[in-house]
Design a protein around this motif. Structure first.
Motif, PDB file in Angstrom:
ATOM      1  N   VAL A  22       0.771  -1.167  -0.037  1.00 32.04           N
ATOM      2  CA  VAL A  22       0.083   0.062   0.035  1.00 32.04           C
ATOM      3  C   VAL A  22       0.760   1.172  -0.067  1.00 32.04           C
ATOM      4  O   VAL A  22       1.801   1.495   0.784  1.00 32.04           O
ATOM      5  N   GLU A  24       1.268   5.468  -0.304  1.00 31.13           N
ATOM      6  CA  GLU A  24       0.427   6.754   0.072  1.00 31.13           C
ATOM      7  C   GLU A  24       1.248   7.801   0.047  1.00 31.13           C
ATOM      8  O   GLU A  24       2.355   7.782   0.573  1.00 31.13           O
ATOM      9  N   GLU A  25       0.784   9.088  -0.635  1.00 26.68           N
ATOM     10  CA  GLU A  25       1.701  10.214  -0.689  1.00 26.68           C
ATOM     11  C   GLU A  25       1.052  11.351  -1.109  1.00 26.68           C
ATOM     12  O   GLU A  25      -0.227  11.212  -1.901  1.00 26.68           O
ATOM     13  N   ASP A  26       0.881  12.480  -0.543  1.00 27.16           N
ATOM     14  CA  ASP A  26       0.472  13.632  -0.823  1.00 27.16           C
ATOM     15  C   ASP A  26       1.510  14.465  -1.893  1.00 27.16           C
ATOM     16  O   ASP A  26       2.687  14.501  -1.363  1.00 27.16           O
ATOM     17  N   SER A 122      -4.003  13.771  -3.211  1.00 25.33           N
ATOM     18  CA  SER A 122      -3.599  12.967  -2.434  1.00 25.33           C
ATOM     19  C   SER A 122      -3.233  11.394  -3.470  1.00 25.33           C
ATOM     20  O   SER A 122      -4.469  11.284  -4.195  1.00 25.33           O
ATOM     21  N   GLN A 124      -3.304   7.287  -3.638  1.00 22.92           N
ATOM     22  CA  GLN A 124      -3.214   5.950  -2.896  1.00 22.92           C
ATOM     23  C   GLN A 124      -3.336   5.002  -3.710  1.00 22.92           C
ATOM     24  O   GLN A 124      -4.063   4.720  -4.671  1.00 22.92           O
TER      25      GLN A 124
END
Length: 518
Positions: A22, A24-26, A122, A124
């Motif tokens: 998984v 996730e990063e902005d 964002s 994901q």
């Protein structure tokens, strides 16, 4: 007396391992890109930069590349941006060691991109990665016998699929597409989608021929005040040759391909206007070539003047059980996701095949999965606004493979041959697709092959106990070979004495055996 041996080259999948990640990063919109007012769509691609095999583990290093298309605050104007999310993952794989060949494959199970504000997004994603550890097997088998003294031997034929070539290579595709006259000149490319369909490979002498189709879609900024976001789509054939040492005609190709690099730029046409899209793709190729052979090997030996013992070794064998291609049709109606963004005109549709399960059933392989279709369209809000909707169509297909069982190993490659999406009304789509598949099924078996012989003098006590002449009455299952081996008598002698024209005998036949003739 000497055995003539031949090497058998085979490959096999030793084991598999996998994981899910998984990410996730902005992501900030870069300073040279305009503010975002609405996200249109996004797509992702996994780039593996390093596959490092160690003791019972595999380290993967790479990145998730995400392309995002969005509306700017200026009416009817689109923009795009790219982001890369790095990952460094360790996967446990029992039996792996440095130098092993590990083949990775991946799929993006879920990609979600949201707009945080006009300058930040964002991202994901859930990524599934599967690793296959491949082993190369080399085994010697006796195929003939040099001898000067009397000896009897028999041969047997095994169908074998030999691994003839295994290598990695690249193939560059360069194509140009010129805008038709009714479209304005291109000022800049906003977004593009390049896919390769119906790719086929054929083995020739010292090279591999390939052909296929390249489908390209471009969103671009047109020249002029009224030509902001325009689009163009085209499909062109491509073909070429790959040099491949050791390749021979009629070998069976097992080649995996993917686009590792894609560069697109606008060039001038002959009139000096910006109307030509130049596309250069780099296709990564994982090449395996197989060669079918009916391998004739020694199956049994016995001596006449000396004792000969065959030494056997259990050897795994791989043969081609089934090889074919076919088509699968998928069709359904689909509602758009956001019913407030009604459709006015379809712009572009593309599909992605996701296979979830492949199960061997009676006389076939049952395949289930989904066809995920992304459609870009113009909304009916009067602002020339682009929007996207995603549709999921189930895939359920039984590929017929007569006689297949769970001991077989199979590989199936899928690609999208045709996708037709039409509007039924402003909220509903009609989707029809044709999927191509190629299937290879391998039969795995084990055989005791002669790999050596032991030659010793005859046991004279044993020989003296055998009668000089006997009439042997054949029992069920007896062969002339069995009788000759028991009494140390050549087959030709048995046939001559008994006036036989073949080696066929049946239960109750009387066979005269005379020891020591000739």
């Amino acid at each position: 007396m000497e055995l003539v041996k031949k090497k058998i080259h085979m490959d096999r999948i030793a084991n598999k391992a996998g994981t899910q990640m998984v990410l996730e990063e902005d992501v900030n919109i870069s300073d040279n890109r305009p503010d975002a007012s609405h996200l249109i769509g996004a797509r992702g691609d996994v780039v593996l930069e390093e596959v490092r095999v160690g003791e019972d583990r595999v380290n993967l290093k790479g990145k998730l590349q995400v392309q995002m298309l969005y509306l700017t605050e200026e009416e009817g104007v689109c923009a795009s941006m790219n982001a890369a999310i790095p990952f460094d993952e360790k996967i446990n794989m029992e039996g792996a060691k440095n130098g092993d060949m590990v083949i990775p494959s991946w799929s993006i199970e879920d990609l979600s991109v949201g707009l945080i504000n006009s300058r930040k997004l964002s991202v994901q994603a859930m990524i599934s990665i599967t690793l296959e550890r491949e082993e190369r097997l080399e085994q010697e088998a006796a195929v003939d016998l040099y001898h000067e003294e009397p000896v009897e031997y028999r041969k047997r034929v095994f169908p074998v699929l030999q691994a003839a070539v295994s290598k990695k290579d690249i193939f560059r595709i360069k194509e140009e597409m010129e805008l038709p006259s009714h479209l304005p000149n291109a000022f800049s490319i906003i977004w593009h989608s390049i896919t390769l369909n119906n790719v086929e490979f054929k083995a020739l002498e010292e090279k591999i021929a390939l052909q296929g189709e390249m489908k390209a879609f471009f969103l671009y900024e047109g020249e002029g005040d009224n030509d902001k976001t325009r689009w163009y789509e085209n499909t062109v054939p491509f073909s070429g040759m790959i040099e491949c040492h050791g390749c021979r005609e009629n070998m069976i190709p097992d080649i995996r391909h993917s686009i590792s690099q894609c560069n697109v730029e606008i060039r001038q046409d002959l009139d000096g206007e910006e109307r030509v899209f130049c596309i250069e793709n780099v296709m990564d190729l994982d090449i395996r070539l197989y060669e079918e052979e009916n391998l004739e090997v020694l199956s049994d030996i016995y001596g006449v003047s000396r004792e000969i013992e065959a030494v056997t070794t259990e050897v795994p064998l791989k043969s081609l059980f089934f090889h074919n291609s076919g088509k699968c049709k998928v069709a359904d109606h689909a509602k758009i996701q956001n019913t407030e963004m009604h459709m006015y005109q379809l712009v572009h549709s593309e599909g992605e095949i996701q296979i979830e399960e492949q199960t061997i059933v009676e006389n076939g392989i049952a395949v289930t999965g989904t066809l995920c279709v992304t459609t870009i369209y113009l909304c009916t809000n009067g602002q020339n606004t682009l929007y996207t909707t995603k549709s999921t169509l189930p895939i359920q297909q039984v590929i017929e493979v007569p006689g297949i069982d769970t001991s077989c190993v199979h590989r199936i490659w899928w690609n999208l041959e045709q996708l037709v999406v039409t509007m039924l009304d402003s909220d509903e789509l009609d989707i029809k697709a044709v999927l191509n598949y190629q299937v290879m099924v391998f039969a795995l078996s084990k055989a005791d092959l002669i790999t050596d012989i032991k030659v010793t003098d005859l046991d004279m006590n044993k020989i003296s106990e055998l009668p000089g002449m006997v009439i042997y009455i054949a029992r069920a299952g007896d062969t002339l070979w069995d009788i000759g081996k028991r009494y140390y008598v050549p087959i030709a002698q048995l046939k001559e004495v008994n006036e036989l024209t073949s080696e066929d005998i049946k239960m109750g036949d009387k066979i005269l055996v005379i020891k020591g003739m000739g």
